[in-house]
Every structure is written in structure tokens, then in C-alpha cells.
Design an enzyme around this catalytic site. Structure first.
Site, PDB file in Angstrom:
ATOM      1  N   ASP A  56      -1.756   6.579   6.278  1.00 53.61           N
ATOM      2  CA  ASP A  56      -2.839   5.731   5.779  1.00 53.61           C
ATOM      3  C   ASP A  56      -3.166   4.700   6.853  1.00 53.61           C
ATOM      4  OD1 ASP A  56      -4.486   3.928   4.547  1.00 53.61           O
ATOM      5  OD2 ASP A  56      -3.136   3.467   2.881  1.00 53.61           O
ATOM      6  N   TRP A  84       0.820  -1.215   0.000  1.00 60.79           N
ATOM      7  CA  TRP A  84       0.000   0.000   0.000  1.00 60.79           C
ATOM      8  C   TRP A  84       0.849   1.257   0.000  1.00 60.79           C
ATOM      9  CZ3 TRP A  84      -4.313  -0.413  -2.177  1.00 60.79           C
ATOM     10  CH2 TRP A  84      -5.135  -1.529  -1.987  1.00 60.79           C
ATOM     11  N   LYS A 142     -12.587  -1.441   6.114  1.00 63.79           N
ATOM     12  CA  LYS A 142     -11.834  -2.403   6.918  1.00 63.79           C
ATOM     13  C   LYS A 142     -12.371  -2.408   8.352  1.00 63.79           C
ATOM     14  CE  LYS A 142      -9.233  -2.688   3.165  1.00 63.79           C
ATOM     15  NZ  LYS A 142      -8.203  -1.784   2.799  1.00 63.79           N
TER      16      LYS A 142
HETATM   17  C1  LIG Z   1      -7.611  -1.362   1.476  1.00 65.07           C
HETATM   18  C2  LIG Z   1      -6.520  -0.384   1.604  1.00 65.07           C
HETATM   19  C3  LIG Z   1      -6.360   0.667   0.674  1.00 65.07           C
HETATM   20  C4  LIG Z   1      -7.225   0.821  -0.538  1.00 65.07           C
HETATM   21  O1  LIG Z   1      -8.508   1.130  -0.223  1.00 65.07           O
HETATM   22  P1  LIG Z   1      -9.586   1.460  -1.367  1.00 65.07           P
HETATM   23  O2  LIG Z   1     -10.677   2.040  -0.573  1.00 65.07           O
HETATM   24  O3  LIG Z   1      -9.917   0.171  -2.029  1.00 65.07           O
HETATM   25  O4  LIG Z   1      -8.954   2.418  -2.309  1.00 65.07           O
HETATM   26  C5  LIG Z   1      -5.335   1.568   0.895  1.00 65.07           C
HETATM   27  N1  LIG Z   1      -4.510   1.458   1.941  1.00 65.07           N
HETATM   28  C6  LIG Z   1      -4.624   0.460   2.835  1.00 65.07           C
HETATM   29  C7  LIG Z   1      -3.677   0.385   3.995  1.00 65.07           C
HETATM   30  C8  LIG Z   1      -5.629  -0.485   2.707  1.00 65.07           C
HETATM   31  O5  LIG Z   1      -5.755  -1.483   3.591  1.00 65.07           O
END
Ligand SMILES: *Cc1c(COP(=O)(O)O)cnc(C)c1O
Length: 359
Positions: free
Chosen positions: A171, A102, A195
Site C-alpha cells: 500500500d 493502515w 495523497k
Molecule cells: C489514505 C490511506 C488509505 C485509505 O484511502 P481511501 O482512499 O480513503 O480508502 C489507505 N492506506 C494508506 C496508506 C493511506 O494513506
């Protein structure tokens, strides 16, 4: 109908109590005679939901008044581009820490907007560890330092932050609300909802107000964090149902005792699963024990050819979506806030039995 234990990395399991409440309120929300999906986003009813979601999140994370809480449309991947577009204008570069899939994706998107300085990477160690922060050289004139404290795909997590005067942009998609954080140490926190927060379609964005001055008018209006803040996340129609569900999840979290209580539970869940994996010679986890994720637990089988059988049998046993990410293979159990301890116990029982039958 029977619900299974859902180990999907995202969209992930939601607390059953939340789904039941949403079900009960589906046709007629609090006497409005319509569902939340059918009401104007400018109605007093929806405005109260938005205000409630914001207030609960602010309480849960102890967010002080130096910050704005935004609900942004799209996914965390949208913010991979939106963040440099908003915050790096007028700067020569932005610093990025590379600890896995990521953070790499965030780097690729940021390169479209600014010069990215990858200050450290654990790629050569196959992303099984986190680079030493003491050896980082950060250009203090950069726009910000970006990092991903929980790498959902690799199963790598770190809690400490580098020492820097740069605004830290993090993030937290897969770790927000799972452990205590000190929001005041960050410039911007973002997290896709699917998540640990609610359904897909909305991203939590907590931004230090002084950074809003960087967002310039050449940006698309709906992308501009300053406009979003001025308009209380309602420049246009926000993802109303996703925000409503997030509010119900925040309410559930408060009933559980908040982030402190979740963290205690999450430590117990993760430790129990890692302990079982470690004592087995049949299963293994490749991550440096100091940086193992509490939320995403990847594991391999000693005999790779048994993987598809493992998935087939686990699915039949009511343990859903244990396959690792397509880019890394193996297995992965995502055990966010909504996964109860019983789910961990059921998984370990299954793993023990599978090893007995096939090991
Ligand atoms: C799932 C995830 C993303 C991407 O998320 P989307 O909403 O599908 O763009 C980005 N960063 C992390 C750490 C993630 O777990």
C-alpha cells in the site's frame, strides 16, 4: 483569492500549475468543445488521456512489461478487500506486516477473505518503529506478503523490503512517486490517488501479470483485476476526471525532473522540518529516527493544552490542516510532492514564533 499552504493528509494539496491547467481546459478540452467530465469514456479524446496517464506513470516508475497498470475505482480501502478477494483464493493464508493504523485496517478487511497471518507487529511499541525483518518467519505457501511502507497516520516509513519469494503487495497510497522504488520487487502496488497523485476516486494498481491468473470468475466483474486488465480499466465508466487530473500531475512530475528530482526535494523538506523539531524542546516527534516518514510528519507540543491555540493561529497564518489524525491527536504536517520548500519554511517560521510567544 489567496491560496494557503495545505498540510492536509488527504485529499491533499495539488500542484498549483496543475490546477491552473485544468482550469484553462475546463470548458473546452483541446478543442473538443466540452470538458473532460462531459465526454464519453469511450471517446478517442478520453482514450488518449487514459493512454497518456498510463504511459507517463510507466515512465515515471520504470514499470516493465511484466506489469499491468490499472486505474481502479474506489479508495485504497476498497483494495484492502479486493486484493485478498483476487489474490488469496485457493491459498490457505496471506501474510501481513503490521506497522500502524493502515496496515491494521488492511488486516481487518483481509480477514473477511482469508486466514491472515500477522508475521510481525510494532503495536507494542506504539507503532513508533518497524519490526526487524531478519526475525520474520514467512510461510512460503501463503498467497502474498502485504505491507504498508508509509503509515500516513503514524508518520512511519521504511524503504527496505523483507527477503521472500512471496509476491509483495504494498500500500503506497501516501508515498508513491515521492521516492524511487524498484517496481520489479513487488507483486502488486496500490495507491489511492488523493495523497500524491490527484483527486479522490481512483486507485493506481500496478500488478504483475502472472498474478492475474489467480483472479477467479466468481468475483464481481468490476472487482476482478484480470477483467480490469483485459478491458484497460474500462469494464464500466472509470472516474474520468480523476484520471485526467492524475495525468496532469504525472506531466507536472516529468517537468520537475521525475521521481529522482522529487526525492531530492522531499529529503530536503523532511530533513529541514525534523531538524527544526529535534533542536526544539517545545516540539517532539515520537518516531524512531531510522523510520521517520518523509511525507507525513507528526509532532506534539510540550504543553498539550496549547494544541487548539496552535491550530487556530496556524490556520490564521495560512497554514491549513495541521491537526493530527483523530485517532492519535497532536499535529501532523503532510508534505507530499506538491508542497514546496517555501511551505516548510513558512511552517517552521510559524512554529518558532509560536514557541516564542507561548513556550
Ligand atoms: C489514505 C490511506 C488509505 C485509505 O484511502 P481511501 O482512499 O480513503 O480508502 C489507505 N492506506 C494508506 C496508506 C493511506 O494513506
Amino acid at each position: 483569492m489567496s491560496r494557503v499552504y495545505n498540510f492536509c493528509s488527504g485529499p491533499a494539496a495539488l500542484p498549483e500549475a496543475v490546477l491552473k491547467k485544468a482550469q484553462a481546459e475546463m470548458l473546452d478540452w483541446h478543442g473538443a468543445g466540452v470538458s473532460v467530465m462531459e465526454m464519453s469514456h469511450r471517446s478517442t479524446e478520453f482514450m488518449s488521456i487514459l493512454a497518456s496517464a498510463k504511459a507517463r506513470l510507466t515512465r515515471l516508475l520504470n514499470i516493465n512489461e511484466d506489469y499491468d497498470v490499472l486505474f481502479v475505482q474506489g479508495g485504497a480501502s476498497t483494495l484492502f478487500a479486493q486484493i485478498p478477494a483476487n489474490l488469496a483464493a485457493g491459498f490457505d493464508s496471506a501474510c501481513y506486516l503490521d506497522t500502524g493504523a493502515w496496515s491494521s485496517k488492511a488486516i481487518k478487511e483481509a480477514q473477511k477473505y482469508t486466514t491472515v497471518n500477522v508475521v510481525a507487529s510494532s503495536k507494542s511499541q506504539n507503532y513508533t518503529t518497524v519490526p526487524e525483518f531478519s526475525s520474520l518467519t514467512l510461510d512460503e505457501s501463503a498467497a502474498y506478503l502485504h505491507l504498508c511502507p508509509n503509515e500516513t497516520i503514524g508518520g512511519l516509513e521504511f524503504a527496505d523490503l523483507p527477503e521472500t519469494n512471496l509476491p509483495i503487495v504494498a500500500d503506497l497510497s501516501s508515498t508513491i512517486l515521492s521516492r524511487n522504488i524498484d517496481v520489479s520487487k513487488y507483486g502488486l502496488i496500490y495507491a489511492g490517488a488523493q495523497k500524491n497523485v490527484g483527486p479522490a476516486g481512483v486507485v493506481i494498481c500496478i500488478i504483475r501479470k502472472d498474478l492475474l491468473a489467480r483472479c477467479n470468475d466468481s468475483l464481481p466483474t468490476v472487482w476482478n483485476f484480470a477483467h480490469l486488465a483485459e478491458n484497460d480499466s474500462m469494464i464500466n465508466t472509470p472516474p474520468t476526471f480523476a484520471i485526467y487530473l492524475a495525468d496532469l500531475v504525472f506531466e507536472w512530475l516529468e517537468e520537475q525532473g521525475g521521481v529522482d528530482a522529487m526525492e531530492v526535494m522531499n529529503i530536503r523538506k523532511a530533513e529541514t522540518l525534523y531538524e527544526y523539531i529535534d533542536q526544539s524542546t517545545f516540539y517532539a516527534n515520537p518516531i524512531d529516527p531510522a523510520y521517520r516518514s518523509r511525507m507525513n510528519v507528526p509532532f506534539t507540543l510540550a504543553n498539550e493544552s496549547l494544541e487548539s491555540l496552535f491550530l487556530e493561529e496556524s490556520e490564521a497564518a495560512g497554514l491549513r490542516t495541521l491537526a493530527g489524525h483523530r485517532s492519535v491527536g497532536g499535529m501532523r504536517a503532510s508534505i507530499y510532492n506538491a508542497m514546496p520548500m517555501e511551505g516548510i519554511e513558512a511552517l517552521i517560521d510559524f512554529m518558532r514564533g509560536f514557541e516564542k510567544r507561548h513556550g
